[in-house]
Design a protein around this motif. Structure first.
Motif, PDB file in Angstrom:
ATOM      1  N   HIS B   2       0.834  -1.194   0.000  1.00  0.00           N
ATOM      2  CA  HIS B   2       0.000   0.000   0.000  1.00  0.00           C
ATOM      3  C   HIS B   2       0.877   1.256   0.000  1.00  0.00           C
ATOM      4  CE1 HIS B   2       0.705  -1.581   3.934  1.00  0.00           C
ATOM      5  NE2 HIS B   2       0.342  -0.473   4.536  1.00  0.00           N
ATOM      6  N   GLU B   3       2.170   1.080  -0.301  1.00  0.00           N
ATOM      7  CA  GLU B   3       3.092   2.214  -0.291  1.00  0.00           C
ATOM      8  C   GLU B   3       2.705   3.293  -1.308  1.00  0.00           C
ATOM      9  OE1 GLU B   3       3.987  -0.887   0.088  1.00  0.00           O
ATOM     10  OE2 GLU B   3       5.459  -1.034   1.681  1.00  0.00           O
ATOM     11  N   LEU B   4       2.156   2.839  -2.457  1.00  0.00           N
ATOM     12  CA  LEU B   4       1.813   3.821  -3.491  1.00  0.00           C
ATOM     13  C   LEU B   4       0.709   4.761  -3.000  1.00  0.00           C
ATOM     14  CD1 LEU B   4       2.708   4.486  -6.381  1.00  0.00           C
ATOM     15  CD2 LEU B   4       0.878   3.023  -7.218  1.00  0.00           C
ATOM     16  N   SER B   5      -0.337   4.193  -2.389  1.00  0.00           N
ATOM     17  CA  SER B   5      -1.415   5.073  -1.933  1.00  0.00           C
ATOM     18  C   SER B   5      -0.953   5.920  -0.752  1.00  0.00           C
ATOM     19  CB  SER B   5      -2.674   4.271  -1.599  1.00  0.00           C
ATOM     20  OG  SER B   5      -2.419   3.330  -0.604  1.00  0.00           O
ATOM     21  N   LEU B   6      -0.056   5.385   0.079  1.00  0.00           N
ATOM     22  CA  LEU B   6       0.477   6.183   1.188  1.00  0.00           C
ATOM     23  C   LEU B   6       1.279   7.367   0.641  1.00  0.00           C
ATOM     24  CD1 LEU B   6       1.588   3.308   3.583  1.00  0.00           C
ATOM     25  CD2 LEU B   6      -0.424   4.789   3.789  1.00  0.00           C
ATOM     26  N   CYS B   7       2.047   7.121  -0.430  1.00  0.00           N
ATOM     27  CA  CYS B   7       2.832   8.210  -1.026  1.00  0.00           C
ATOM     28  C   CYS B   7       1.926   9.302  -1.584  1.00  0.00           C
ATOM     29  CB  CYS B   7       3.745   7.675  -2.131  1.00  0.00           C
ATOM     30  SG  CYS B   7       5.299   7.048  -1.478  1.00  0.00           S
ATOM     31  N   LEU B  47       7.833   7.836  -8.184  1.00  0.00           N
ATOM     32  CA  LEU B  47       6.751   7.716  -9.166  1.00  0.00           C
ATOM     33  C   LEU B  47       5.686   8.784  -8.954  1.00  0.00           C
ATOM     34  CD1 LEU B  47       6.078   3.839  -9.073  1.00  0.00           C
ATOM     35  CD2 LEU B  47       7.481   5.109 -10.702  1.00  0.00           C
ATOM     36  N   VAL B  48       5.306   8.965  -7.680  1.00  0.00           N
ATOM     37  CA  VAL B  48       4.190   9.865  -7.360  1.00  0.00           C
ATOM     38  C   VAL B  48       4.594  11.332  -7.558  1.00  0.00           C
ATOM     39  CG1 VAL B  48       2.795  10.699  -5.411  1.00  0.00           C
ATOM     40  CG2 VAL B  48       3.010   8.250  -5.825  1.00  0.00           C
ATOM     41  N   ASP B  51       7.102  14.733 -12.336  1.00  0.00           N
ATOM     42  CA  ASP B  51       6.308  15.659 -13.161  1.00  0.00           C
ATOM     43  C   ASP B  51       5.447  16.625 -12.350  1.00  0.00           C
ATOM     44  OD1 ASP B  51       7.324  14.241 -15.356  1.00  0.00           O
ATOM     45  OD2 ASP B  51       5.634  12.832 -15.297  1.00  0.00           O
ATOM     46  N   GLY B  52       5.505  16.556 -11.034  1.00  0.00           N
ATOM     47  CA  GLY B  52       4.701  17.474 -10.221  1.00  0.00           C
ATOM     48  C   GLY B  52       5.579  18.514  -9.550  1.00  0.00           C
ATOM     49  N   PRO B  53       4.987  19.307  -8.677  1.00  0.00           N
ATOM     50  CA  PRO B  53       5.747  20.367  -7.996  1.00  0.00           C
ATOM     51  C   PRO B  53       6.828  19.816  -7.059  1.00  0.00           C
ATOM     52  CG  PRO B  53       3.521  20.179  -7.096  1.00  0.00           C
ATOM     53  CD  PRO B  53       3.561  19.318  -8.316  1.00  0.00           C
ATOM     54  N   LEU B  54       6.717  18.558  -6.648  1.00  0.00           N
ATOM     55  CA  LEU B  54       7.695  17.989  -5.716  1.00  0.00           C
ATOM     56  C   LEU B  54       8.728  17.117  -6.427  1.00  0.00           C
ATOM     57  CD1 LEU B  54       5.261  16.998  -2.801  1.00  0.00           C
ATOM     58  CD2 LEU B  54       6.503  19.136  -3.124  1.00  0.00           C
ATOM     59  N   ALA B  55       8.754  17.171  -7.751  1.00  0.00           N
ATOM     60  CA  ALA B  55       9.700  16.357  -8.519  1.00  0.00           C
ATOM     61  C   ALA B  55      11.124  16.641  -8.056  1.00  0.00           C
ATOM     62  CB  ALA B  55       9.552  16.649 -10.004  1.00  0.00           C
TER      63      ALA B  55
END
Lengths: 266, 122
Positions: B2-7, B47-48, B51-55
């Motif tokens: 569930h690491e992806l949803s936690l991220c 992954l999360v 491409d976003g502001p936290l890249a």
């Protein structure tokens, strides 16, 4: 959980200047002038629990269910332990299956949902691969979504059949009043020690497939001892969803839970 | 897994706290009773956040040991490997978990190399 305290240096990535806080709201901390190195780097102290948002949504679900008077049971197990078979049998045993709801969590297919609908339950299906990224568990927002598709006034009891998995479902409060685990004796005696978080999260362990006991080397006493080391308070009900043995004790437990004041789930 | 949803949840919290300021690192405290694999968590963070502001920001995970406090003698026992809640000092099977269940974002390090609109001038 113990009082929170920080040890910046333990991370190996800290920026010095240990600074104990117990706040749970963000505020800015300007370290540049004090640390003596990495001048100018700003640090925001957050101290936000990652499950806070899920837990808030879970509390909302519980309030909705309390208002509607629906006892809600989060049912967890590994795949194949017998969740759906037990629910089918339970529906056939309870006097008013049409007043029982099931939120059916599966990564794919409606096979289990169709079985339970055929047994008389009101079913709300959540395929976690359908818009939820193939999750290995149900969380509070997903369950809120499923609750919206059920007529809660028409229900007395609601089962949340979680995704078959002994790890992730234990971490997410979905807003149920009770957490129940189904454990098949074919899984071996040592699982409470290997998956302590799951076994600690439940009020009751239903020890299923008891009809297979003569064919296995399974040691029930050893299993109970292992369970007691991680969760001394857990109740154990031995049953067979296939033969119906022990079902009466399980339905009595459901009746007792319905008449008791709701407690917050794990 | 569930690491992806936690991220995704961590990403939302950090984005809100940082506003339009550039983030260099996010620090977490994760108790060993949390069934989270630090390596998987940092992989999913990549992954999360891409491409976003936290890249480009780094996720730094600090593991917290499981410690139980004895209801009988009051002393602490660090629990390792197998979760057996027995006091190492007096042998009582009455340990209350006092640490090891943490899962929080502690701090966010900002990257001052990029101009930030909201930071006060010093």
């Amino acid at each position: 959980m113990g009082r929170f305290h920080r040890h910046d240096d333990e991370t190996g990535h800290g920026h010095g200047h240990g600074h104990g806080h117990d706040h749970d709201h963000p505020h800015d901390e300007h370290l540049g002038d004090h640390s003596g190195y990495e001048t100018g780097a700003d640090r925001i102290v957050v101290l936000e629990r990652i499950f806070d948002e899920n837990d808030r949504r879970a509390a909302e679900n519980r309030r909705v269910l309390d208002d509607a008077g629906v006892l809600t049971i989060n049912l967890m197990s590994s795949p194949g332990a017998g969740k759906t078979t037990l629910l089918e049998r339970t529906l056939r045993t309870l006097p008013a299956p049409e007043r029982v709801g099931v939120i059916e969590g599966d990564i794919e297919t409606s096979i289990d949902a169709d079985r339970l609908a055929a047994a008389g339950a009101r079913v709300s299906l959540l395929n976690t691969a359908d818009g939820f990224g193939g999750e290995c568990h149900l969380d509070a927002p997903m369950v809120a979504d499923a609750l919206g598709r059920l007529d809660l006034d028409g229900l007395d009891v609601l089962f949340v059949e979680n995704v078959g998995n002994l790890v992730c479902p234990a971490e997410f409060d979905v807003g149920a009043h009770r957490s129940v685990m189904i454990y098949a004796i074919t899984e071996g005696e040592e699982k409470p020690l290997k998956y302590p978080v799951m076994f600690r999260a439940v009020d009751v362990v239903l020890v299923n497939k008891l009809d297979l006991l003569p064919h296995l080397d399974f040691d029930l006493d050893l299993f109970r001892a292992n369970l007691a080391t991680v969760n001394p308070g857990a109740e154990v009900i031995e049953l067979s969803a296939r033969s119906g043995e022990g079902l009466e004790q399980w339905t009595r437990w459901i009746d007792a839970a319905r008449s008791q004041p709701a407690t917050s789930g794990a | 897994m569930h690491e992806l949803s936690l991220c995704r949840t961590i990403h939302q919290v950090v984005e809100k706290a940082a506003g339009d300021r550039k983030v260099a690192a996010v620090h977490l405290k994760v108790g060993k009773l949390r069934q989270v694999i630090p390596g998987t968590l940092t992989y999913c963070w990549g992954l999360v956040s891409a491409d976003g502001p936290l890249a480009g920001s780094q996720l730094v995970v600090e593991s917290v040991s499981v410690v139980g406090s004895c209801r009988s003698c009051g002393r602490d026992t660090e629990v390792e490997q197998v979760l057996v809640l027995v006091c190492a000092h007096c042998g009582a099977a009455a340990l209350d978990i006092v640490s090891g269940e943490e899962f929080l974002i502690t701090t966010i390090d900002l990257d001052d190399r990029t101009p930030a609109a909201r930071r006060p001038v010093s």
